[in-house]
Structures are given as C-alpha cells and as structure tokens.
Design a protein around this motif. Structure first.
Motif, PDB file in Angstrom:
ATOM      1  N   LYS A  75       0.852  -1.174   0.000  1.00 43.52           N
ATOM      2  CA  LYS A  75       0.000   0.000   0.000  1.00 43.52           C
ATOM      3  C   LYS A  75       0.891   1.228   0.000  1.00 43.52           C
ATOM      4  O   LYS A  75       1.787   1.346   0.822  1.00 43.52           O
ATOM      5  CB  LYS A  75      -0.881  -0.018   1.231  1.00 43.52           C
ATOM      6  CG  LYS A  75      -1.871   1.086   1.270  1.00 43.52           C
ATOM      7  CD  LYS A  75      -2.780   0.926   2.467  1.00 43.52           C
ATOM      8  CE  LYS A  75      -3.790   2.033   2.510  1.00 43.52           C
ATOM      9  NZ  LYS A  75      -4.614   1.960   3.666  1.00 43.52           N
ATOM     10  N   LYS A  76       0.609   2.105  -0.927  1.00 45.77           N
ATOM     11  CA  LYS A  76       1.459   3.264  -1.055  1.00 45.77           C
ATOM     12  C   LYS A  76       0.987   4.320  -0.069  1.00 45.77           C
ATOM     13  O   LYS A  76      -0.186   4.619   0.006  1.00 45.77           O
ATOM     14  CB  LYS A  76       1.419   3.811  -2.473  1.00 45.77           C
ATOM     15  CG  LYS A  76       1.977   2.841  -3.465  1.00 45.77           C
ATOM     16  CD  LYS A  76       2.102   3.442  -4.802  1.00 45.77           C
ATOM     17  CE  LYS A  76       2.682   2.385  -5.731  1.00 45.77           C
ATOM     18  NZ  LYS A  76       2.916   2.840  -7.033  1.00 45.77           N
ATOM     19  N   THR A  77       1.853   4.816   0.636  1.00 51.67           N
ATOM     20  CA  THR A  77       1.547   5.890   1.560  1.00 51.67           C
ATOM     21  C   THR A  77       2.024   7.191   0.956  1.00 51.67           C
ATOM     22  O   THR A  77       3.103   7.254   0.375  1.00 51.67           O
ATOM     23  CB  THR A  77       2.228   5.667   2.923  1.00 51.67           C
ATOM     24  OG1 THR A  77       3.619   5.559   2.717  1.00 51.67           O
ATOM     25  CG2 THR A  77       1.708   4.421   3.594  1.00 51.67           C
ATOM     26  N   ILE A  78       1.159   8.158   1.071  1.00 53.37           N
ATOM     27  CA  ILE A  78       1.516   9.458   0.520  1.00 53.37           C
ATOM     28  C   ILE A  78       2.156  10.255   1.634  1.00 53.37           C
ATOM     29  O   ILE A  78       1.585  10.434   2.702  1.00 53.37           O
ATOM     30  CB  ILE A  78       0.276  10.198  -0.011  1.00 53.37           C
ATOM     31  CG1 ILE A  78      -0.373   9.380  -1.117  1.00 53.37           C
ATOM     32  CG2 ILE A  78       0.627  11.582  -0.452  1.00 53.37           C
ATOM     33  CD1 ILE A  78      -1.655   9.954  -1.608  1.00 53.37           C
ATOM     34  N   VAL A  79       3.285  10.650   1.347  1.00 53.78           N
ATOM     35  CA  VAL A  79       3.970  11.490   2.297  1.00 53.78           C
ATOM     36  C   VAL A  79       3.592  12.905   1.917  1.00 53.78           C
ATOM     37  O   VAL A  79       3.840  13.363   0.806  1.00 53.78           O
ATOM     38  CB  VAL A  79       5.501  11.285   2.218  1.00 53.78           C
ATOM     39  CG1 VAL A  79       6.202  12.217   3.182  1.00 53.78           C
ATOM     40  CG2 VAL A  79       5.860   9.846   2.458  1.00 53.78           C
ATOM     41  N   SER A  80       2.923  13.539   2.836  1.00 53.08           N
ATOM     42  CA  SER A  80       2.485  14.891   2.512  1.00 53.08           C
ATOM     43  C   SER A  80       3.007  15.846   3.551  1.00 53.08           C
ATOM     44  O   SER A  80       3.118  15.507   4.717  1.00 53.08           O
ATOM     45  CB  SER A  80       0.962  14.956   2.457  1.00 53.08           C
ATOM     46  OG  SER A  80       0.423  14.660   3.713  1.00 53.08           O
ATOM     47  N   ILE A  83      -2.593  19.519   3.109  1.00 53.99           N
ATOM     48  CA  ILE A  83      -3.703  19.531   4.069  1.00 53.99           C
ATOM     49  C   ILE A  83      -4.282  20.935   4.148  1.00 53.99           C
ATOM     50  O   ILE A  83      -5.487  21.126   4.160  1.00 53.99           O
ATOM     51  CB  ILE A  83      -3.217  19.031   5.446  1.00 53.99           C
ATOM     52  CG1 ILE A  83      -2.858  17.547   5.356  1.00 53.99           C
ATOM     53  CG2 ILE A  83      -4.280  19.261   6.501  1.00 53.99           C
ATOM     54  CD1 ILE A  83      -2.198  17.000   6.593  1.00 53.99           C
ATOM     55  N   GLU A  84      -3.404  21.915   4.156  1.00 56.34           N
ATOM     56  CA  GLU A  84      -3.866  23.293   4.174  1.00 56.34           C
ATOM     57  C   GLU A  84      -4.623  23.619   2.897  1.00 56.34           C
ATOM     58  O   GLU A  84      -5.645  24.306   2.927  1.00 56.34           O
ATOM     59  CB  GLU A  84      -2.685  24.245   4.345  1.00 56.34           C
ATOM     60  CG  GLU A  84      -2.068  24.202   5.728  1.00 56.34           C
ATOM     61  CD  GLU A  84      -0.785  25.003   5.808  1.00 56.34           C
ATOM     62  OE1 GLU A  84      -0.396  25.640   4.803  1.00 56.34           O
ATOM     63  OE2 GLU A  84      -0.171  25.000   6.882  1.00 56.34           O
ATOM     64  N   ASP A  85      -4.115  23.128   1.749  1.00 58.87           N
ATOM     65  CA  ASP A  85      -4.817  23.342   0.487  1.00 58.87           C
ATOM     66  C   ASP A  85      -6.207  22.728   0.532  1.00 58.87           C
ATOM     67  O   ASP A  85      -7.182  23.326   0.084  1.00 58.87           O
ATOM     68  CB  ASP A  85      -4.023  22.770  -0.692  1.00 58.87           C
ATOM     69  CG  ASP A  85      -2.758  23.568  -0.988  1.00 58.87           C
ATOM     70  OD1 ASP A  85      -2.648  24.709  -0.484  1.00 58.87           O
ATOM     71  OD2 ASP A  85      -1.891  23.043  -1.715  1.00 58.87           O
ATOM     72  N   GLN A  86      -6.292  21.520   1.053  1.00 64.75           N
ATOM     73  CA  GLN A  86      -7.591  20.829   1.164  1.00 64.75           C
ATOM     74  C   GLN A  86      -8.533  21.626   2.061  1.00 64.75           C
ATOM     75  O   GLN A  86      -9.692  21.805   1.741  1.00 64.75           O
ATOM     76  CB  GLN A  86      -7.378  19.404   1.723  1.00 64.75           C
ATOM     77  CG  GLN A  86      -8.633  18.615   1.879  1.00 64.75           C
ATOM     78  CD  GLN A  86      -9.210  18.150   0.555  1.00 64.75           C
ATOM     79  OE1 GLN A  86      -8.521  18.113  -0.455  1.00 64.75           O
ATOM     80  NE2 GLN A  86     -10.466  17.813   0.568  1.00 64.75           N
ATOM     81  N   ALA A  87      -8.026  22.117   3.170  1.00 62.32           N
ATOM     82  CA  ALA A  87      -8.845  22.911   4.092  1.00 62.32           C
ATOM     83  C   ALA A  87      -9.305  24.204   3.431  1.00 62.32           C
ATOM     84  O   ALA A  87     -10.448  24.626   3.600  1.00 62.32           O
ATOM     85  CB  ALA A  87      -8.062  23.199   5.375  1.00 62.32           C
ATOM     86  N   MET A  88      -8.433  24.825   2.651  1.00 62.05           N
ATOM     87  CA  MET A  88      -8.801  26.062   1.957  1.00 62.05           C
ATOM     88  C   MET A  88      -9.870  25.796   0.903  1.00 62.05           C
ATOM     89  O   MET A  88     -10.803  26.574   0.746  1.00 62.05           O
ATOM     90  CB  MET A  88      -7.563  26.705   1.330  1.00 62.05           C
ATOM     91  CG  MET A  88      -6.667  27.358   2.361  1.00 62.05           C
ATOM     92  SD  MET A  88      -5.097  28.069   1.770  1.00 62.05           S
ATOM     93  CE  MET A  88      -5.412  28.612   0.146  1.00 62.05           C
ATOM     94  N   VAL A  89      -9.750  24.684   0.176  1.00 60.73           N
ATOM     95  CA  VAL A  89     -10.739  24.325  -0.837  1.00 60.73           C
ATOM     96  C   VAL A  89     -12.094  24.087  -0.167  1.00 60.73           C
ATOM     97  O   VAL A  89     -13.134  24.561  -0.630  1.00 60.73           O
ATOM     98  CB  VAL A  89     -10.274  23.094  -1.652  1.00 60.73           C
ATOM     99  CG1 VAL A  89     -11.407  22.529  -2.479  1.00 60.73           C
ATOM    100  CG2 VAL A  89      -9.097  23.462  -2.532  1.00 60.73           C
ATOM    101  N   GLU A  90     -12.078  23.354   0.939  1.00 56.64           N
ATOM    102  CA  GLU A  90     -13.325  23.081   1.655  1.00 56.64           C
ATOM    103  C   GLU A  90     -13.929  24.363   2.220  1.00 56.64           C
ATOM    104  O   GLU A  90     -15.145  24.576   2.166  1.00 56.64           O
ATOM    105  CB  GLU A  90     -13.081  22.064   2.773  1.00 56.64           C
ATOM    106  CG  GLU A  90     -12.818  20.662   2.264  1.00 56.64           C
ATOM    107  CD  GLU A  90     -12.437  19.692   3.384  1.00 56.64           C
ATOM    108  OE1 GLU A  90     -12.413  20.093   4.558  1.00 56.64           O
ATOM    109  OE2 GLU A  90     -12.168  18.517   3.052  1.00 56.64           O
ATOM    110  N   ALA A  91     -13.101  25.235   2.756  1.00 59.31           N
ATOM    111  CA  ALA A  91     -13.579  26.513   3.297  1.00 59.31           C
ATOM    112  C   ALA A  91     -14.162  27.378   2.180  1.00 59.31           C
ATOM    113  O   ALA A  91     -15.206  28.023   2.351  1.00 59.31           O
ATOM    114  CB  ALA A  91     -12.449  27.240   4.008  1.00 59.31           C
ATOM    115  N   ALA A  92     -13.508  27.382   1.023  1.00 64.01           N
ATOM    116  CA  ALA A  92     -14.011  28.158  -0.119  1.00 64.01           C
ATOM    117  C   ALA A  92     -15.345  27.606  -0.593  1.00 64.01           C
ATOM    118  O   ALA A  92     -16.268  28.363  -0.897  1.00 64.01           O
ATOM    119  CB  ALA A  92     -12.992  28.149  -1.255  1.00 64.01           C
ATOM    120  N   ALA A  93     -15.482  26.279  -0.645  1.00 70.39           N
ATOM    121  CA  ALA A  93     -16.741  25.662  -1.060  1.00 70.39           C
ATOM    122  C   ALA A  93     -17.843  25.977  -0.060  1.00 70.39           C
ATOM    123  O   ALA A  93     -18.988  26.282  -0.439  1.00 70.39           O
ATOM    124  CB  ALA A  93     -16.569  24.156  -1.214  1.00 70.39           C
ATOM    125  N   ALA A  94     -17.518  25.924   1.232  1.00 66.14           N
ATOM    126  CA  ALA A  94     -18.510  26.245   2.267  1.00 66.14           C
ATOM    127  C   ALA A  94     -18.922  27.710   2.174  1.00 66.14           C
ATOM    128  O   ALA A  94     -20.108  28.040   2.295  1.00 66.14           O
ATOM    129  CB  ALA A  94     -17.948  25.922   3.647  1.00 66.14           C
TER     130      ALA A  94
END
Length: 194
Positions: A26-31, A36-47
């Motif tokens: 199983k490939k683990t994504i090292v992030s 994570i901040e980008d994802q949070a910003m996208v979700e905040a923008a959508a909300a």
C-alpha cells in the motif's frame, strides 16, 4: 557449485520478493502540511460559496415577499381610494331641478363601474337641496334627485336591489352659507356605502 547456485537462487528470490513487496505494498503518501492546508482552503471556499448562494437565495425570496407585500398594499390602497372617491364625489344639480347634466352622467357611469367591480356593495343615494323652498317641497325634490341617479345606475346595469334612496331636503347642508356657491354645493345626490 551447488552451494553458489543455491546462494544465487536465494538472492534472486529475495530480490524478487522485495520487488514484489515494494510494488504491491500500500502506497503511503507522504504529505507535508501544504496539501492539508490546500484541502482545508478548498473546503472553506466551497462552504463560503454555498453560504453565499444560500444568502442570495434568501435575499431573493425576501425581495419577492417584499414585492408581493408592496403590490398587495398598493392594491388595497387603490381599493380604498376608489371607495373614498365613490363616496366623496357628489352628483350636483341645477336650481329646482332633478335633471342629470352631462357631467353628472359621466360621474354616475364611473360609479356604476365601481359598483360593477364591487358586487357586494350596497349603497344609499341621498337627495339634498339648498335652503330655498319649503321643507316639504325640498324633501320631494331631494327624493326626485336620488331617484334620478338610481334610475340612471339601473339603466347602466346595476341592480336596483343594491340601491336605496332617501331624501334629506335641506336638512344636511354641506355649506351653511346663504350664497350661490353654498347653494350649488348643497344641491346634490350623495352616496353612502352600507
């Protein structure tokens, strides 16, 4: 040689096994924190966008409700104004006459239209006179004036059962003056809505 063969075979199997383990694992994504901040910003923008759209819809609904309330208020104001105009516009007569003038007929036609639009309305037509003449004569003249207006309305299609007449003669003057201007105001047929 046998031993070398076995070692080579074991190394080959170990390499193949490691290769298989690495490729199938199983490939683990090292992030780092930016994704994570980008994802949070996208979700905040959508909300925020969803909230803005909901607010726009609420404002549109409120505007529509306000517009409907304004239209209803305007409609009611027009009805009240028409009702007041109906009751406040008197039919005037010449001295010692119950004949309808052309201006009186136009006014009565307007009143007939209003009565036609308001079929539940019942009206009293009051006949009035100026102070000249005897009380009995003025009562009779006031009655003839009220009847003349009623008959004209009936001829225009208004049911006679919706109209009653009464004569006050000289008893209820609009203007108590003893001059021609006052007399002109007092020689009238007046409408009262029941």
């Amino acid at each position: 040689m046998n031993r070398k063969l076995w070692i080579n075979l074991m190394i080959a199997m170990l390499v193949a096994g490691l290769f298989m383990t690495v490729s199938c694992a199983k490939k683990t994504i090292v992030s780092d924190g930016t994704t994570i901040e980008d994802q949070a910003m996208v979700e905040a923008a959508a909300a925020a966008e969803a909230k803005a759209l909901a607010e726009q819809e609420r404002i549109k609904a409120q505007d529509l409700q306000d517009q409907m309330a304004n239209e209803q208020a305007l409609k009611e104001a027009k009805i009240i104004a028409a009702r007041n105009r109906f009751g406040n516009q008197n039919i005037h007569f010449d001295f010692d006459s119950a004949q309808l003038s052309s201006m009186a007929k136009l006014l009565i036609k307007e009143k007939a239209e209003w009565l036609g639009d308001n079929s539940g309305v019942v009206a009293v037509i009051e006949g009035h006179c100026d102070e000249r003449g005897t009380t009995d004569y003025n009562i009779a003249l006031g009655e003839r004036r009220a009847i003349a207006v009623k008959n004209y309305l009936v001829n225009l299609g208004i049911s006679g059962s919706r109209l009653t007449t009464v004569s006050f003669g000289e008893e209820k003057p609009l203007d108590s003056g003893a001059n021609e201007a006052a007399y002109r105001k007092n020689r009238r047929a007046q409408f009262v809505i029941k």
